[in-house]
Design an enzyme around this catalytic site. Structure first.
Site, PDB file in Angstrom:
ATOM      1  CB  SER A 142      -9.440  -2.121   5.222  1.00 53.47           C
ATOM      2  OG  SER A 142      -9.937  -1.586   6.424  1.00 53.47           O
ATOM      3  CE1 TYR A 155      -9.208   3.099   3.200  1.00 56.72           C
ATOM      4  CE2 TYR A 155     -10.421   1.791   4.798  1.00 56.72           C
ATOM      5  CZ  TYR A 155      -9.223   2.151   4.206  1.00 56.72           C
ATOM      6  OH  TYR A 155      -8.051   1.564   4.611  1.00 56.72           O
TER       7      TYR A 155
END
Ligand code: NAD
Length: 260
Positions: A142, A155
């Site tokens: 990401s 995350y």
């Protein structure tokens, strides 16, 4: 470069980005195992992709945090398709809280799906790749593999961790013909992101429109979402690329949110 005849496993491919990658691969002649927690959804995707062709798809129920389920799913894929050339470790979830409010159980759950899942699926595929002297492992990172955002400690930690795993695998696997990469998308409108919009609006005390225009897309060059097709195209390049010249890389696709 093409994917004809390559055997692939894509985790979390019953939805979103994983589904789009599986579709791209099948459309270029690859055979793909749709490995997901949700068996019925995975089976539906497998049927749709096989009908589309020219490659074919199969489904396995797999919780990527369960070592036995991962090993069984990889074994069944190899048995059915005849091998594994490409692993896309894509299954993932998002949980947002401030650090001081983050329930420990939720922290561990998120890290397990992203990091243990990447490790276990890689570990299960490597013996097959090493035996045939070739293979590619793609991790779904990401922009949060490179950047941080408030509320996303677990995350961001997990997505940074994938860079370490990919780089280590590039070094260990290189002499044996196995490559690894990390794809780093910006915001892509999938169920994972749709869920975050009201949650972040509540946590940050702003409207849902502001979450999209300021928090998610505020730093892009054109206020646009990255698409599942954009990410599938990158996953195709990494999987189809024929030599070790391209290994150990992390590539950001984020409409300029993050540049390096
Ligand atoms: P999604 O929610 O549409 O799909 C995720 C899939 O993973 C679902 O089918 C779900 O059933 C599956 N899954 C969840 N837990 C699992 C488990 N334990 N075992 C097996 N499968 C499991 O989400 P998405 O947006 O397509 O996300 C896919 C990946 O892309 C994730 O790793 C996510 O972090 C990453 N990513 C997404 C975005 C985005 O903006 N959507 C941006 C950057 C990175």
């Amino acid at each position: 470069m093409n994917m004809t005849g390559k055997n692939c496993i894509v985790t979390g491919a019953a939805s979103g980005i994983g589904r789009a990658i599986a579709e791209k691969y099948v459309s270029d002649g690859a055979n793909v195992c749709i490995a997901d927690l949700k068996l019925e959804a995975a089976q539906r995707v497998a049927e749709e992709l096989t009908a589309m062709g020219p490659g074919r798809a199969m489904a396995v129920e797999m919780d990527v945090t369960d070592e036995d389920a991962v090993n069984a799913g990889v074994a069944r894929t190899v048995e059915t398709l005849g091998g594994v050339d490409v692993l896309v470790s894509n299954a993932g979830i998002q949980i947002v809280h401030r650090i001081e409010d983050f329930p420990y159980a939720e922290w561990k759950k998120l890290l397990a799906i992203h990091l243990d899942g990447a490790f276990l699926t890689t570990k299960a595929c490597l013996p097959h790749m090493y035996k045939q002297g070739s293979g590619t492992v793609i991790y779904m990172g990401s922009v949060h593999s490179k950047e941080a955002s408030p509320l996303k400690s677990a995350y961001v930690t997990a997505k940074h961790g994938l860079l370490g795993l990919a780089r280590t695998l590039a070094k260990e696997g290189g002499p044996k013909g196995v490559r690894s990469h990390v794809i780093c998308p910006g915001f892509v409108k999938t169920p994972l992101v749709e869920k975050q919009i009201p949650e972040q609006a509540k946590d940050l005390g702003i409207s849902e429109d502001e979450v999209v225009s300021r928090v998610m897309l505020g730093q892009t060059v054109d206020t646009e979402f990255t698409t599942v097709e954009d990410i599938a195209n990158l996953a195709w390049v990494f999987a189809a690329f024929p030599t070790n010249a391209l290994t150990g890389q992390s590539l950001v696709a984020s409409h300029g949110w993050y540049m390096n």
